[in-house]
Design a protein around this motif. Structure first.
Motif, PDB file in Angstrom:
ATOM      1  N   LYS A   1       0.829  -1.218   0.000  1.00 41.51           N
ATOM      2  CA  LYS A   1       0.000   0.000   0.000  1.00 41.51           C
ATOM      3  C   LYS A   1       0.861   1.264   0.000  1.00 41.51           C
ATOM      4  N   LEU A   2       1.843   1.310   0.874  1.00 44.23           N
ATOM      5  CA  LEU A   2       2.656   2.524   1.012  1.00 44.23           C
ATOM      6  C   LEU A   2       3.646   2.737  -0.118  1.00 44.23           C
ATOM      7  N   TYR A   3       4.260   1.648  -0.587  1.00 42.72           N
ATOM      8  CA  TYR A   3       5.334   1.793  -1.567  1.00 42.72           C
ATOM      9  C   TYR A   3       4.912   1.433  -2.988  1.00 42.72           C
ATOM     10  N   LYS A   4       3.614   1.140  -3.152  1.00 42.74           N
ATOM     11  CA  LYS A   4       3.025   0.925  -4.485  1.00 42.74           C
ATOM     12  C   LYS A   4       3.826  -0.074  -5.329  1.00 42.74           C
ATOM     13  N   ARG A   5       4.183  -1.207  -4.705  1.00 42.19           N
ATOM     14  CA  ARG A   5       4.875  -2.259  -5.443  1.00 42.19           C
ATOM     15  C   ARG A   5       4.473  -3.628  -4.918  1.00 42.19           C
TER      16      ARG A   5
END
Length: 168
Positions: free
Chosen positions: A59-63
């Motif tokens: 969610k936070l690092y979009k990977r």
């Protein structure tokens, strides 16, 4: 009162017999700090449920995240370090210290993350600010243990609280 004594065990059995997808999940992580007088360091370990941890990293690092996939280890090390060092802060003897990332490993359903602080000659007080998974769950519980020699101080922190201070 007699009915309550009978009803409580029955409700517990019913709850435990429900499929895991129906039950409300437990959102908990642990952080353990241990002063190593011989090495003049503070050893830090965190234990987080892997599925929750992968969810917040994605969610936070979009990977894509997969902490158990060996080919992704270098990339996962990078984001695990970034997440932990921004969601766990430590002060020793009233001074902020820098957590140095050591690594992580998967242990069944949990991820253990290891960090350390060098050049700590004594630990008279420790303050831990822990917001691990707070940006994912509003019912997050953090259990913190701080050990200095044979003395261990522990607490449970419930969202939105985030700080534990202890003296030795």
């Amino acid at each position: 009162m007699h009915k309550l004594k009978f009803l409580l065990p029955v409700l517990c059995l019913v709850y435990l017999s429900l499929p895991a997808t129906v039950r409300h999940p437990l959102h908990v992580s642990t952080a353990e700090l241990s002063f190593n007088a011989k090495e003049k360091s503070v050893e830090v370990s965190c234990r987080i449920f892997t599925d929750d941890f992968e969810s917040i990293l994605a969610k936070l690092y979009k990977r894509k995240t997969d902490l158990s996939k060996p080919s992704m280890k270098p990339e996962m090390d990078e984001i695990v370090k970034k997440y932990l060092t921004s969601h766990l802060q430590v002060k020793v003897n009233g001074k902020a210290v820098t957590l140095q990332y050591v690594g992580f490993e998967i242990d069944h359903e949990a991820t253990n993350i290891y960090l350390e602080v060098d050049q700590v000659s004594t630990m008279k007080t420790a303050e831990v600010t822990n917001t691990i998974l707070y940006d994912l769950f509003d019912d997050q519980m953090s259990i913190i243990h701080v050990t200095n020699g044979k003395k261990r101080n522990s607490t449970k922190i419930l969202f939105p609280d985030k700080t534990f201070t202890t003296n030795f």
